[in-house]
Each structure stands twice: as structure tokens, then as C-alpha cells.
Design a protein around this motif. Structure first.
Motif, short mmCIF file in Angstrom:
data_model
loop_
_atom_site.label_atom_id
_atom_site.label_comp_id
_atom_site.label_asym_id
_atom_site.label_seq_id
_atom_site.Cartn_x
_atom_site.Cartn_y
_atom_site.Cartn_z
N ALA A 129 33.49 56.31 14.59
CA ALA A 129 32.56 57.20 13.74
C ALA A 129 32.37 56.78 12.43
CB ALA A 129 33.22 58.50 13.84
N TRP A 153 33.13 62.29 15.11
CA TRP A 153 33.76 62.55 16.31
C TRP A 153 33.64 63.97 16.82
CZ3 TRP A 153 34.05 60.00 20.58
CH2 TRP A 153 34.69 60.72 21.81
N LEU A 167 30.72 60.64 20.15
CA LEU A 167 30.04 60.53 18.75
C LEU A 167 28.97 61.21 18.60
CD1 LEU A 167 30.26 56.34 18.33
CD2 LEU A 167 31.85 58.25 17.33
#
Length: 202
Positions: free
Chosen positions: A38, A51, A58
């Protein structure tokens, strides 16, 4: 930007908390969690991605609403396990429609003044031939003070009319040159604020 390798993702089972802050108002907007993927996506695309612990994937903030968080800067805390992410928000941040996840207003941009002060100080300490601000410092305190006087007169003139655009332009000019004058004198805006605080308490 930070080096991802310096972040301790192990403490939080692969996740680190990410505090999201408006780069101009300094208001805390929300809290999310990031894993390494992320964070890499955030740094690459310049839009904050988390996340999602509920979606288990994601999640780019704004992917559905269009209210993206545009990346300005990332800082790592002293324990290397938490992030402070400065952003320029595009629209409301909270899913409720509020500016922040604590239902606070995020309309003030006065914290930008501190960024401008830092630029002015840099122009004084590291002058360049192409900088208007540096040229003011080079001309000396009398010229700087004269510019403040000129801008003050111009804003008074504009105040007598009803042209907001012209008034705002002169207001910005006056504020800028006032900050330059403070720097030329070696005084901090915080000292002026302290004076106002002292008067307010009387």
C-alpha cells in the motif's frame, strides 16, 4: 520521501498505522493502515492507498467517491512503526461526508503561512538572482519597510470599492511583504502572536 526499508512492519503483523494530515491546515483527517504494498502504491501514484482490514485488500481512498487524498509528504516516527502522511484532500474525507473522521471542519488554511515563512527565510539565507524576495532583502530594511507602506496604502484604497478580486490581491501583497519585513528585522511571527495572546488575556 522515506525509505520503505527503514519501516518496521513486523510489530503490527505487516501493518503500520498511517495518520493522515492536511498539509495546509495541519488538521488530522483520518487514520488508516498500510502494508508495504500500500505504501509503495501511495508513493508511486501519489494518491493515498491503505490496506483495508475489512475488505482484506488494497484500498485507494476515493476510489469510489472520487475524494482522493493527494500525497504531499510522508514522515516516519521515532520508533519507525507509524507514518504521518501529509496530503491535499479532494473533497470530504470521512464516509459520512464530514471533513474529518472526527466530524471537524477543515476549512482553515492558515498553517500555509508557516510554509511561506520558511520559504521567505530560505530566500534570505540562500539568495538567488532570480528571486523577488531575495532582491527585497538585498535592497535593505528601508526598501522592505517602504513596500509594506505602499501595500498598506493600496489595500486601503481597494477597501473603499467593492471589487473583491482586487482587494484580495492587495491583501495578499500586504501580508507577504509584512512577513518579509518581520524576517528582515529578525523577528518571528510567533512573537507577534504572543503579543496578541498577552493582550487577549488582559
Amino acid at each position: 520521501m522515506i525509505d520503505i526499508k527503514t519501516i518496521d512492519f513486523k510489530k503490527g503483523d505487516g501493518l503500520v498505522p498511517a495518520i493522515i494530515q492536511d498539509a495546509f491546515s495541519l488538521k488530522v483527517l483520518m487514520l488508516g493502515y498500510m502494508n508495504e504494498e500500500a505504501l509503495e502504491k501511495t508513493m508511486t501514484e501519489k494518491k493515498v492507498t491503505f490496506w483495508s482490514r475489512t475488505k482484506n485488500r488494497l484500498w485507494t481512498k476515493g476510489e469510489a467517491s472520487g475524494n482522493f487524498l493527494h500525497l504531499i509528504d510522508i514522515k516516519l516516527d521515532c520508533d519507525q512503526d507509524a507514518l504521518l502522511i501529509s496530503v491535499k484532500p479532494q473533497g470530504a474525507v470521512c464516509h459520512t461526508g464530514a471533513d474529518t473522521c472526527w466530524d471537524e471542519s477543515n476549512t482553515s488554511k492558515t498553517a500555509f503561512i508557516d510554509q511561506l515563512r520558511a520559504v521567505i527565510k530560505d530566500r534570505k539565507n540562500n539568495p538567488s538572482d532570480t528571486s523577488y524576495t531575495a532582491s527585497l532583502f538585498k535592497k535593505g530594511i528601508n526598501k522592505v519597510a517602504q513596500k509594506v507602506g505602499e501595500e498598506a496604502v493600496e489595500i486601503v484604497i481597494e477597501a473603499k470599492d467593492d471589487n473583491k478580486e482586487l482587494f484580495m490581491g492587495e491583501a495578499a501583497d500586504l501580508l507577504f511583504h509584512y512577513l518579509v519585513l518581520l524576517e528582515a528585522k529578525g523577528y518571528e511571527l510567533d512573537e507577534v502572536v504572543d503579543e496578541l495572546i498577552e493582550r487577549h488575556q488582559k
